[in-house]
Design an enzyme around this catalytic site. Structure first.
Site, PDB file in Angstrom:
ATOM      1  N   HIS A 299      -1.409   1.394  -4.398  1.00 22.08           N
ATOM      2  CA  HIS A 299      -1.742   2.812  -4.314  1.00 22.08           C
ATOM      3  C   HIS A 299      -0.832   3.685  -5.171  1.00 22.08           C
ATOM      4  O   HIS A 299      -0.728   4.880  -4.939  1.00 22.08           O
ATOM      5  CB  HIS A 299      -1.730   3.264  -2.847  1.00 22.08           C
ATOM      6  CG  HIS A 299      -2.816   2.619  -2.041  1.00 22.08           C
ATOM      7  ND1 HIS A 299      -2.810   2.521  -0.678  1.00 22.08           N
ATOM      8  CD2 HIS A 299      -3.980   2.025  -2.444  1.00 22.08           C
ATOM      9  CE1 HIS A 299      -3.908   1.892  -0.268  1.00 22.08           C
ATOM     10  NE2 HIS A 299      -4.622   1.586  -1.319  1.00 22.08           N
TER      11      HIS A 299
ATOM     12  N   GLN B   5       0.862  -1.197   0.000  1.00 21.48           N
ATOM     13  CA  GLN B   5       0.000   0.000   0.000  1.00 21.48           C
ATOM     14  C   GLN B   5       0.890   1.236   0.000  1.00 21.48           C
ATOM     15  O   GLN B   5       0.397   2.349  -0.075  1.00 21.48           O
ATOM     16  CB  GLN B   5      -0.883   0.021   1.243  1.00 21.48           C
ATOM     17  CG  GLN B   5      -1.831  -1.156   1.327  1.00 21.48           C
ATOM     18  CD  GLN B   5      -2.405  -1.299   2.732  1.00 21.48           C
ATOM     19  OE1 GLN B   5      -3.388  -0.667   3.081  1.00 21.48           O
ATOM     20  NE2 GLN B   5      -1.778  -2.110   3.550  1.00 21.48           N
TER      21      GLN B   5
ATOM     22  N   GLU C 229       1.103  -3.503  17.265  1.00 15.04           N
ATOM     23  CA  GLU C 229      -0.076  -3.545  18.146  1.00 15.04           C
ATOM     24  C   GLU C 229      -1.206  -4.310  17.480  1.00 15.04           C
ATOM     25  O   GLU C 229      -1.124  -4.644  16.296  1.00 15.04           O
ATOM     26  CB  GLU C 229      -0.518  -2.123  18.504  1.00 15.04           C
ATOM     27  CG  GLU C 229      -0.824  -1.276  17.294  1.00 15.04           C
ATOM     28  CD  GLU C 229      -1.084   0.188  17.626  1.00 15.04           C
ATOM     29  OE1 GLU C 229      -0.528   0.682  18.619  1.00 15.04           O
ATOM     30  OE2 GLU C 229      -1.846   0.808  16.876  1.00 15.04           O
TER      31      GLU C 229
ATOM     32  N   ALA D 165       8.444  -4.664  12.491  1.00 18.06           N
ATOM     33  CA  ALA D 165       8.551  -5.419  11.245  1.00 18.06           C
ATOM     34  C   ALA D 165       9.958  -5.981  11.040  1.00 18.06           C
ATOM     35  O   ALA D 165      10.129  -7.167  10.744  1.00 18.06           O
ATOM     36  CB  ALA D 165       8.158  -4.508  10.086  1.00 18.06           C
TER      37      ALA D 165
ATOM     38  N   ASN E 110       2.699  -6.836  13.510  1.00 17.69           N
ATOM     39  CA  ASN E 110       2.353  -5.439  13.819  1.00 17.69           C
ATOM     40  C   ASN E 110       2.817  -5.153  15.241  1.00 17.69           C
ATOM     41  O   ASN E 110       2.915  -6.066  16.055  1.00 17.69           O
ATOM     42  CB  ASN E 110       0.830  -5.227  13.697  1.00 17.69           C
ATOM     43  CG  ASN E 110       0.464  -3.767  13.493  1.00 17.69           C
ATOM     44  OD1 ASN E 110       0.816  -2.903  14.301  1.00 17.69           O
ATOM     45  ND2 ASN E 110      -0.242  -3.470  12.416  1.00 17.69           N
TER      46      ASN E 110
ATOM     47  N   ASP F 132       6.279   4.628  -1.632  1.00 14.30           N
ATOM     48  CA  ASP F 132       7.627   5.190  -1.490  1.00 14.30           C
ATOM     49  C   ASP F 132       8.708   4.515  -2.328  1.00 14.30           C
ATOM     50  O   ASP F 132       9.838   5.018  -2.406  1.00 14.30           O
ATOM     51  CB  ASP F 132       8.046   5.175  -0.008  1.00 14.30           C
ATOM     52  CG  ASP F 132       7.862   3.800   0.635  1.00 14.30           C
ATOM     53  OD1 ASP F 132       8.164   2.790  -0.023  1.00 14.30           O
ATOM     54  OD2 ASP F 132       7.417   3.749   1.799  1.00 14.30           O
TER      55      ASP F 132
ATOM     56  N   CYS G 183       2.860  18.550 -18.939  1.00 16.92           N
ATOM     57  CA  CYS G 183       3.177  17.647 -20.050  1.00 16.92           C
ATOM     58  C   CYS G 183       3.424  18.505 -21.296  1.00 16.92           C
ATOM     59  O   CYS G 183       3.036  19.676 -21.337  1.00 16.92           O
ATOM     60  CB  CYS G 183       1.961  16.740 -20.245  1.00 16.92           C
ATOM     61  SG  CYS G 183       2.057  15.605 -21.616  1.00 16.92           S
TER      62      CYS G 183
HETATM   63  P1  NAD Z   1      -1.507   3.042   8.713  1.00 17.65           P
HETATM   64  O1  NAD Z   1      -0.786   4.302   9.012  1.00 17.65           O
HETATM   65  O2  NAD Z   1      -2.986   3.048   8.714  1.00 17.65           O
HETATM   66  O3  NAD Z   1      -1.076   1.924   9.784  1.00 17.65           O
HETATM   67  C1  NAD Z   1       0.255   1.617  10.061  1.00 17.65           C
HETATM   68  C2  NAD Z   1       0.276   0.339  10.871  1.00 17.65           C
HETATM   69  O4  NAD Z   1       1.631  -0.030  11.086  1.00 17.65           O
HETATM   70  C3  NAD Z   1      -0.371   0.448  12.264  1.00 17.65           C
HETATM   71  O5  NAD Z   1      -1.234  -0.661  12.466  1.00 17.65           O
HETATM   72  C4  NAD Z   1       0.820   0.410  13.224  1.00 17.65           C
HETATM   73  O6  NAD Z   1       0.494  -0.231  14.445  1.00 17.65           O
HETATM   74  C5  NAD Z   1       1.810  -0.407  12.428  1.00 17.65           C
HETATM   75  N1  NAD Z   1       3.214  -0.135  12.723  1.00 17.65           N
HETATM   76  C6  NAD Z   1       3.804   1.070  13.000  1.00 17.65           C
HETATM   77  N2  NAD Z   1       5.120   0.922  13.138  1.00 17.65           N
HETATM   78  C7  NAD Z   1       5.388  -0.396  12.948  1.00 17.65           C
HETATM   79  C8  NAD Z   1       6.578  -1.161  12.949  1.00 17.65           C
HETATM   80  N3  NAD Z   1       7.767  -0.606  13.185  1.00 17.65           N
HETATM   81  N4  NAD Z   1       6.496  -2.489  12.711  1.00 17.65           N
HETATM   82  C9  NAD Z   1       5.286  -3.077  12.482  1.00 17.65           C
HETATM   83  N5  NAD Z   1       4.127  -2.401  12.459  1.00 17.65           N
HETATM   84  C10 NAD Z   1       4.171  -1.074  12.681  1.00 17.65           C
HETATM   85  O7  NAD Z   1      -0.921   2.509   7.348  1.00 17.65           O
HETATM   86  P2  NAD Z   1      -1.529   1.553   6.232  1.00 17.65           P
HETATM   87  O8  NAD Z   1      -2.232   0.410   6.863  1.00 17.65           O
HETATM   88  O9  NAD Z   1      -0.428   1.300   5.280  1.00 17.65           O
HETATM   89  O10 NAD Z   1      -2.662   2.393   5.495  1.00 17.65           O
HETATM   90  C11 NAD Z   1      -2.616   3.748   5.305  1.00 17.65           C
HETATM   91  C12 NAD Z   1      -2.386   4.263   3.899  1.00 17.65           C
HETATM   92  O11 NAD Z   1      -1.281   5.089   4.048  1.00 17.65           O
HETATM   93  C13 NAD Z   1      -2.013   3.335   2.838  1.00 17.65           C
HETATM   94  O12 NAD Z   1      -2.925   3.518   1.835  1.00 17.65           O
HETATM   95  C14 NAD Z   1      -0.653   3.823   2.310  1.00 17.65           C
HETATM   96  O13 NAD Z   1      -0.748   4.025   0.928  1.00 17.65           O
HETATM   97  C15 NAD Z   1      -0.481   5.140   2.884  1.00 17.65           C
HETATM   98  N6  NAD Z   1       0.850   5.572   3.379  1.00 17.65           N
HETATM   99  C16 NAD Z   1       1.983   5.236   2.713  1.00 17.65           C
HETATM  100  C17 NAD Z   1       3.207   5.625   3.214  1.00 17.65           C
HETATM  101  C18 NAD Z   1       4.432   5.235   2.458  1.00 17.65           C
HETATM  102  O14 NAD Z   1       4.406   5.100   1.249  1.00 17.65           O
HETATM  103  N7  NAD Z   1       5.530   5.007   3.165  1.00 17.65           N
HETATM  104  C19 NAD Z   1       3.313   6.367   4.384  1.00 17.65           C
HETATM  105  C20 NAD Z   1       2.132   6.714   5.025  1.00 17.65           C
HETATM  106  C21 NAD Z   1       0.910   6.293   4.517  1.00 17.65           C
END
Ligand code: NAD
Length: 235
Positions: A117, A99, A211, A227, A209, A102, A144
């Site tokens: 996404h 999702q 939590e 993770a 996760n 980056d 463009c």
């Molecule tokens: P979210 O922010 O809703 O949830 C993040 C989850 O990760 C939480 O459940 C949290 O408990 C868990 N978490 C936090 N740190 C962690 C770690 N170190 N190890 C394991 N788990 C950990 O994110 P989501 O579920 O990906 O959904 C939100 C949307 O945000 C997605 O659609 C995504 O596209 C977008 N998003 C993307 C980025 C990116 O590209 N890096 C950053 C922020 C949001």
């Protein structure tokens, strides 16, 4: 942290699907959406990350995305991204459904990545139907050659997912023998339907996760921890 006793040995699976979210990239220093320090505490998505905002003020939306591109260009893949890429080297059918936008999975070395996404590193012209990769920061041109504004090839709030990516994700799950969610709150639909689909197909499922989530109890195995630490222990 210790892995629960009944945790499956990943080496016994050939087609693992990793379903990754912002929690994985949090370990590369990229804030998640929800929780403390989340991006939407500072920026309102209604003004920065939806088609309506772009139609109203494309320069403002681009300024926001340029900041994100610049920031993320300095982040490096976490240990968790690296473990997933290492698994693909030994088990070439390993697939990532992410999702995240980056590009860190690819930078870690993963090749089979479904970007549900979209990507901050792709730009598209909706008028001409052209999509191309661009890593230039800042962009040389926000328009463009046809004159229309280019936009990031990202699924913004209120945008539909690309059908092609959904089919790729479903296909990967249909062929998988293990499904592992990593760092996702699984509240963003329709992406969050994918773990449910894997469960329904009787694919063994693991959640990693820090939590509990709304879906934790539905997974066959739940591992609480960061993770990178959990993935390194699993492999
Ligand atoms: P979210 O922010 O809703 O949830 C993040 C989850 O990760 C939480 O459940 C949290 O408990 C868990 N978490 C936090 N740190 C962690 C770690 N170190 N190890 C394991 N788990 C950990 O994110 P989501 O579920 O990906 O959904 C939100 C949307 O945000 C997605 O659609 C995504 O596209 C977008 N998003 C993307 C980025 C990116 O590209 N890096 C950053 C922020 C949001």
């Amino acid at each position: 942290m210790d892995l629960p006793n009944n945790t499956p040995d990943l080496h016994q699976f050939d087609h693992i699907v990793f379903f990754t979210g912002a929690g994985l990239s949090a370990e590369s220093g990229i804030p998640t959406y929800r929780g403390k320090g989340g991006i939407w505490e500072t920026y309102r998505y209604e003004e920065h990350a939806c088609q309506r905002a772009f139609d109203k003020d494309p320069e403002k939306v681009w300024d926001f995305h340029e900041i994100r591109r610049e920031f993320i260009s300095h982040c490096i893949p976490s240990e968790g991204h690296k473990v997933i890429a290492e698994i693909e080297k030994v088990k070439p059918l390993t697939t990532v459904i992410t999702q995240n936008i980056d590009g860190l999975h690819q930078r870690a070395g993963s090749n089979r990545v479904v970007e549900l996404h979209g990507s901050l590193w792709r730009i598209r012209c909706d008028k001409e139907g052209i999509v191309y990769e661009s890593h230039k920061i800042p962009l040389t041109n926000r328009r463009c050659s046809c004159g229309a504004y280019l936009r990031p090839d990202i699924v913004w709030f209120e945008d539909p997912l690309k059908e092609e990516e959904i089919f790729k994700a479903i296909d990967a799950i249909n062929q998988s023998d293990l499904f592992i969610s990593v760092g996702t709150s699984a509240v963003v639909f329709p992406a969050a339907q994918l773990p449910l689909y894997a469960i329904q197909k009787n694919v063994p499922t693991i959640e990693i996760n820090i939590e509990k989530t709304l879906m934790t109890s539905m997974y066959q195995y739940q591992i609480q921890g960061t993770a990178s630490e959990v993935l390194r222990k699993l492999w």
